[in-house]
Design an enzyme around this catalytic site. Structure first.
Site, PDB file in Angstrom:
ATOM      1  N   ASP A 140       6.174  -2.924   6.382  1.00 49.53           N
ATOM      2  CA  ASP A 140       4.938  -3.526   6.853  1.00 49.53           C
ATOM      3  C   ASP A 140       4.597  -4.686   5.919  1.00 49.53           C
ATOM      4  O   ASP A 140       5.087  -4.756   4.781  1.00 49.53           O
ATOM      5  CB  ASP A 140       3.823  -2.469   6.850  1.00 49.53           C
ATOM      6  CG  ASP A 140       2.520  -3.013   7.393  1.00 49.53           C
ATOM      7  OD1 ASP A 140       2.534  -3.629   8.478  1.00 49.53           O
ATOM      8  OD2 ASP A 140       1.483  -2.839   6.726  1.00 49.53           O
ATOM      9  N   ASP A 153       0.980  -6.702   5.803  1.00 50.81           N
ATOM     10  CA  ASP A 153      -0.389  -6.657   5.292  1.00 50.81           C
ATOM     11  C   ASP A 153      -0.634  -5.346   4.565  1.00 50.81           C
ATOM     12  O   ASP A 153      -0.505  -4.267   5.136  1.00 50.81           O
ATOM     13  CB  ASP A 153      -1.388  -6.795   6.448  1.00 50.81           C
ATOM     14  CG  ASP A 153      -1.374  -8.177   7.070  1.00 50.81           C
ATOM     15  OD1 ASP A 153      -1.520  -9.156   6.328  1.00 50.81           O
ATOM     16  OD2 ASP A 153      -1.195  -8.275   8.293  1.00 50.81           O
TER      17      ASP A 153
END
Length: 342
Positions: A26, A28
């Site tokens: 991922d 963010d």
């Protein structure tokens, strides 16, 4: 899908970067926050990549194109090519393309990432409900997305046009704190129309399918900061996961996690890719990790011992998850977590 209920974080004698062929990372809250690299991310990813682990960046944020994301990562010191980036915009575009005719018009409520992904699938982005769209797609459009775009989506959806969403994350981390995500915007259209969108992004299967198709990963490790997207997505895809504590998940949320939100491994940040993981063992006096022993009392979790805070957290996870079984732990872990500074 039937899976064994996880009752403790796992250990690993090997560094995770050696035990898995591909890290599905991922962005963010894991690699960066508010555009700035998170501490230790650049160095850790450089070491993992140079050691042979493939690095793929999986984001529910549909705003930017893979080219833009790759350029940003490269500027941060993480050399990246566009094919290394998989977005929820790509996943939702594939989902739409399987349900509408080739060349169909799609009303876009979002940013350039959605438009590029739709064109890649041979679909034509349009801006108005009056453009006779065959579908409506909604993705994160940034903080300046005009309110009128939600009305445009509502007009089309109310007419019966199929509605798709890149993802339904309610929040997104930023440099200034936690901001509303695409899920909050989806709620606006849902309230206005009473309709339900088809959703592609994490934690749902279309995103995992897109990721595997584009990376070819055989033994992937999902790396994320969110229990309800990254970790649940790994659970749904039946692959292992590493939770890093650099984003939105805190200690109480982790201890209360139901089975679908329980990660395989827990670590502070991306340095966890470069090491093995300590084993949590069960003894007569509780669950042990490092110098800590955790137990589940009648109304709260207890922690005794000393050592690394993360080892204490891992032991507490084992006590909490075992006590909860296939539910969520409701025991008070506040005092125990306070001992760890978490």
């Amino acid at each position: 899908m039937s899976q064994t209920v996880r009752t403790r974080p796992e250990g690993s004698a090997q560094a995770l970067s050696e035990a898995y062929d591909t890290a599905l990372l991922d962005l963010d809250g894991v690699v960066y926050a508010g555009g700035n690299a998170i501490a230790h991310a650049v160095e850790s990813l450089g070491t993992a990549g140079s050691g042979g682990m493939r690095l793929a960046y999986i984001t529910n944020n549909a705003l930017r194109t893979p080219d833009a994301v790759a350029e940003h990562l490269t500027e941060l010191g993480i050399p990246t090519q566009a094919p290394d980036v998989i977005t929820s915009a790509q996943a939702v575009a594939r989902l739409i393309s399987e349900q509408v005719p080739a060349g169909a018009r799609v009303l876009v409520i979002g940013g350039e990432g959605l438009r590029v992904a739709l064109r890649e699938r041979g679909l034509e982005p349009v801006e108005s409900a009056d453009d006779d769209p065959a579908a409506v797609v909604q993705g994160f459009g940034g903080p300046d997305l005009p309110w009128g775009r939600f009305a445009e989506a509502s007009y089309a959806v109310a007419r019966g046009v199929p509605w798709f969403a890149s993802n339904t994350d309610l929040t997104i981390p930023s440099a200034r704190g936690i901001a509303p995500g695409n899920g909050a915007a989806v709620e606006v259209v849902r309230i206005a129309t009473g309709a339900e969108p088809q959703v592609a992004g994490k934690p749902l299967p279309p995103m995992h399918r897109e990721t595997i198709l584009r990376t070819g990963a055989e033994r992937p490790l999902v790396v994320g900061d969110r229990l309800d997207t990254d970790i649940e997505g790994a659970f749904n895809g039946e692959v292992d996961s590493l939770l890093v504590l650099t984003g939105v998940t805190d200690g109480p949320q982790l201890l209360a996690a139901p089975p679908r939100h329980r990660p395989t491994y827990v670590d502070a940040d991306l340095r966890g890719l470069l090491t093995g993981q300590p084993e949590v063992t069960e003894a007569a006096d509780g669950f042990r990790c490092g110098g800590w022993t955790a137990t589940a009392g009648s109304d709260r979790l207890e922690l005794n011992g000393d050592g690394e805070a993360l080892d204490g957290l891992r032991a507490l996870c084992a006590a909490a998850w075992t006590a909860a079984g296939d539910g969520s732990c409701e025991l008070d872990g506040g005092k125990a977590l306070a001992r760890l500074g978490l």
